[in-house]
Design a protein around this motif. Sequence first.
Motif, mmCIF file in Angstrom:
data_model
loop_
_atom_site.group_PDB
_atom_site.id
_atom_site.type_symbol
_atom_site.label_atom_id
_atom_site.label_comp_id
_atom_site.label_asym_id
_atom_site.label_seq_id
_atom_site.Cartn_x
_atom_site.Cartn_y
_atom_site.Cartn_z
ATOM 1 N N PHE A 142 0.820 -1.220 0.000
ATOM 2 C CA PHE A 142 0.000 0.000 0.000
ATOM 3 C C PHE A 142 0.858 1.276 0.000
ATOM 4 O O PHE A 142 0.545 2.252 0.654
ATOM 5 N N TRP A 143 1.941 1.213 -0.766
ATOM 6 C CA TRP A 143 2.800 2.397 -0.898
ATOM 7 C C TRP A 143 2.920 2.761 -2.373
ATOM 8 O O TRP A 143 3.177 1.898 -3.194
ATOM 9 N N ASN A 154 -3.415 5.814 -0.642
ATOM 10 C CA ASN A 154 -4.675 5.850 0.099
ATOM 11 C C ASN A 154 -5.874 5.760 -0.834
ATOM 12 O O ASN A 154 -6.974 6.194 -0.500
ATOM 13 N N PRO A 174 -8.794 3.791 -3.191
ATOM 14 C CA PRO A 174 -9.646 2.632 -2.848
ATOM 15 C C PRO A 174 -9.067 1.321 -3.378
ATOM 16 O O PRO A 174 -9.653 0.275 -3.174
ATOM 17 N N TRP A 175 -7.922 1.393 -4.061
ATOM 18 C CA TRP A 175 -7.350 0.172 -4.656
ATOM 19 C C TRP A 175 -6.019 -0.199 -4.024
ATOM 20 O O TRP A 175 -5.178 -0.839 -4.649
ATOM 21 N N ALA A 176 -5.857 0.243 -2.765
ATOM 22 C CA ALA A 176 -4.567 0.008 -2.105
ATOM 23 C C ALA A 176 -4.485 -1.393 -1.496
ATOM 24 O O ALA A 176 -3.978 -1.563 -0.404
ATOM 25 N N TYR A 177 -5.024 -2.352 -2.163
ATOM 26 C CA TYR A 177 -4.906 -3.724 -1.671
ATOM 27 C C TYR A 177 -4.348 -4.589 -2.802
ATOM 28 O O TYR A 177 -4.300 -4.145 -3.956
ATOM 29 N N THR A 178 -3.948 -5.798 -2.480
ATOM 30 C CA THR A 178 -3.374 -6.671 -3.506
ATOM 31 C C THR A 178 -4.437 -7.646 -3.989
ATOM 32 O O THR A 178 -5.080 -8.304 -3.180
#
Lengths: 657, 436
Positions: A586-587, A596, A598-602
């Motif tokens: 998430f960097w 930050n 809404p797509w900061a996930y894997t």
Amino acid sequence: MGHLLTRLTRRHKKFTAMAALFAMCGLLLLPIFLALPALAGGGAPAAGGPPPDVAAEQEAAKGEGEEEKVEMGRDVYYKIEGPAVGMPAPKTEDNETYYPRYNFESRVLLWVANQQHLYYGSFVLAVPIFCMCIEFAGMVSKDRAMAKKYDQLAYDFIKISLTAYSLTAILGGILIFTFLTLYPAFFGYLSSIFRPVMHIYALLFVAESGTLYIYYYGWDKMKEGLMKWIHLSMCVILNVIGTVLMFLANSWIGFMMSPAGVDEQGRYLGNIWHVVHTALWNPLNVHRILGNMAFGGGVVAAYAAYRFLSAKNDEERAHYDWMGYIAMSLGVAFLIPLPFAGYWLMREVYAYRQQMGITLMGGLLAWLFIIQATMIGILFLTTNYYLWQALGRMTGAERFQRYIKYLVFILVVGLLVFITPHTIVMTPAELKAMGGQQHPVLGNYGVMSAKNGGINAIIMTTILSFIWYQRGNKIPAVKWAKFGNIFMGCFFVIAQLNNVWLACYGYFIPANVRIGLSVPQVAGTLSCLFLMTPLNLAMLKGAKQLGPIRWGQIQPRSQYALIMLATAFTWMMGLMGYIRSSVRLFWHVNEVMRDNSPWAYTHTIGFAANVISFNVLFFWITIMFVFWLGALGMKKAPIPAAEPVPGTPAPQPATGH
Amino acid sequence: MVGIIGEAISIGWPIFALLIGLLFYYQATIPDPVQKKQVSFKLMIGLLVAFMALMAIANYKTNFYGESRLLPVSLVMITIATFIASLYFTNISALMKIGGFMFFVAAALSGYGNWLPQVEGGFPPPVVKLDFQSMSPQQLGDEGEKIIFGGLGQSKVQGAIGKGQCPLCHGFQKGFLSERAPNLFDIPGRATKRLDEPNYHKGDPASRPSVQKEAFEGSGTAENAQEYIAESHACPNCYVVPGFGVKGTNDTESPMPRIHKPPISLSMGELAAVDTWMYVREGLEAPGYEEIVASYEKFIPEADRITETAEDDGAAAGGVLATGEEPVNEIFTKGACIACHTIPGIEGATGKVGPVLTEGSNAPQRLKDGNYKGKAKSVREYITESILSPSAYVVKDFPDNQMPKDFGKKLSAGAVNKIVDYLSQLKEGEEPPPIE
């Protein structure tokens, strides 16, 4: 007298042409040389610094005798102090200002735009390197027919690349617009950091385009004597520019993964070299050069396969069979060192941040490496299959056919061992069901030394297949042929036994000691590659010819092997790019600028696999279109009618491989 | 399936209309019956190929973001469509076969990716503001376990990882092989011994062989076990346990990040919670909150300390439903518990989807139930477990997976505590307790 005048006029014309050429090259490269002092000076213009009016006020203030206060920052990587001349990395929030959006996931849109640009970029950077090698081979070849063939091949290669070049530029533009539209704050921050080198990037692109066009359009005008050498030198310049261009592009992703040259807040510290030369920059550069070459080889081989399958006559079929073989050989030659470059990259990742390495190899992304292992196995299997098919077009190669089943056995066993997982990432429910992170049966087998044994066995078998292919229609005639054969046979057997023994021994020693076994295992394989291949070539000097290579008379299924290689390699490139990018979690910029959105996930592996497939197919559909365009604009016949075609039954020189 | 067919028709109706129009046109205009038959056949094949390709696209469009693992089926359909086309349209046969083969390779690889276990990396951990200072050692320890392992009771689950990311490298159980970093079992006891090791150079940081002598200039070395733990977290380079340094540095540099810095960035309160868990889980008495915080203040300069009141860096995506400062009836309302449960004493809590929450009576019986496989030992633990892990025990005649499983993220520890306090006092046939 008239004769002398004609010669003088000819010389004068040549001199004028050369002068014009040098002037053009000088003009193309001049802006870059002018820009270099700024880079050498650490990029004096402050990235992200104050706007001109504020700067002017500051200057005025200084003039009034006031002391300028510059806050100092500590480099997050180089750990040295520097003036914090840039703005801090923006702290974004999940809203439309920082992350404008359409009715589609912005990250996927950027992913697709990026991947397409990368595919085309890799291709147009790789092909000129092939051209350089092939044109050089043609120039030094003593056989005029072979020299013509090589020259024609190099020309065919650059022609494909030229059509793709403009598409690369268009895709680059689309990528920048996508970035600017969907991630304005992030792109703004990155461009503020890289401002001191952005104009160099643009100038290099102009120089690359100019050199490429002169190189291509000057082909017929510069085909003899000194002019031909100048033509080749242009290709060298073209490749140097292309490589520097790629290094600069890589510095962006290197910075995102392992930032340097900024402090903890992300403020630029005035030294652009530190920003460019991050912890992972060089391993990424080497990995990408090799990857581009293997990929470029695959694409050209697929082009040749397409032309072979749609050929209207034997002449065309012979030419494109040969072209496919050369492209495949070049691609595989760069595929073999690629895992070692990957190993270096991963080692540097671990050295930079151990958690990052574990996330890759033993954590969230570990399953993707199982896919990668499978794909590496498939690539080598396909290469072997192509070589065995290629034996079929050589008289005398029948003697090897009966041994192929043993090679198939070694390859399959090697692949199964190579893809056996050891420690598996899973959900708590799966963990409970399995009773631990290791499978009760497979977990005992999939240790690193055994996996290394598997892949080394595969690579050694591929080397053996290639040696058989080289010997297909020849029998060594050197005096020491018998000794050479025995030595070579023993060498392969000992290397393979050493590999298998170490693979088994690994089960009986602790994991940290086991890792060290990879060195002697790899040493065995590399020895086979670098000692046995030249030895084989030495043995084939003056070899007895059993018959010609019947170019064009290869089974059509072999061409599907080339297409398989190209598609699988494209897929693997997409996969590894995804892994490299998603390891930042998430960097946006690791540990400096947080994502930050809404797509900061894997994503799940399945979702990633679907998008990678889309990218691969989109690329192939568009490049097919480019191939079709290339065929439409075909001016030259593949081989001049007066020259002997590769498919003729006349004996071919031993250097024809 | 019907939906996908409808979607395919809605996307591709102009193509279908064109092909059908052509079919009628050629029927009417071609006089030669053999040629007419050939053209009609090719158009029918064209219709079939177009239908398959559009079905594949419609499948992608409909299920792209879903959890369906069957998207690669679309690629198989296109493969079949292109191979069929290559048989009947000989002028583009080579192109179609190559394209079909590429789709086949992509379908196989996509299918492989979808067949493997699907692991998804979640969002960054939300910032939940907790009042660590007012927590009991047990509560603080519980928070510590959540930070290290991602949840209560997760310390015994292999592979569980929380915000602290510690289990990526450290082992925590006795005898567990820990190759990347020291096993932290018995660390409070072992810390004192470390201070006496000659390589630690207690009181003499300048003599240390490590790349970093002190956490910051003048911070000195640790004087007791707690300070040793704090120094290890704040300055891993100051002392490296033999054999665990970065390869090639002869144990003068540690691979461990400073855990008060990105990417982990634990606040002072979170550091205190983590340390407390280290003591509590071994049955030891943990130093007080203030003492632990003081030990960190020795090794973390003031500018680098993250406090609970520090500015939220925008990570609190999703947010907390209840902070625990509200009265308990408000917490039940904010958490939407009242929509599904009947809770005596709470206005509007008459839901029938879940069981009646008279836990003062229910919990002791369920703990004795043979089907109970959870980890709770007391009524309070049972209620906490039911909120945080609803599937740990599912009450008979009620379906599993109805209750959200993310209340651990949406409710602060204080809010959970208030719910537990209230529900544990609710007994069948008795007056509900007063609302606080």
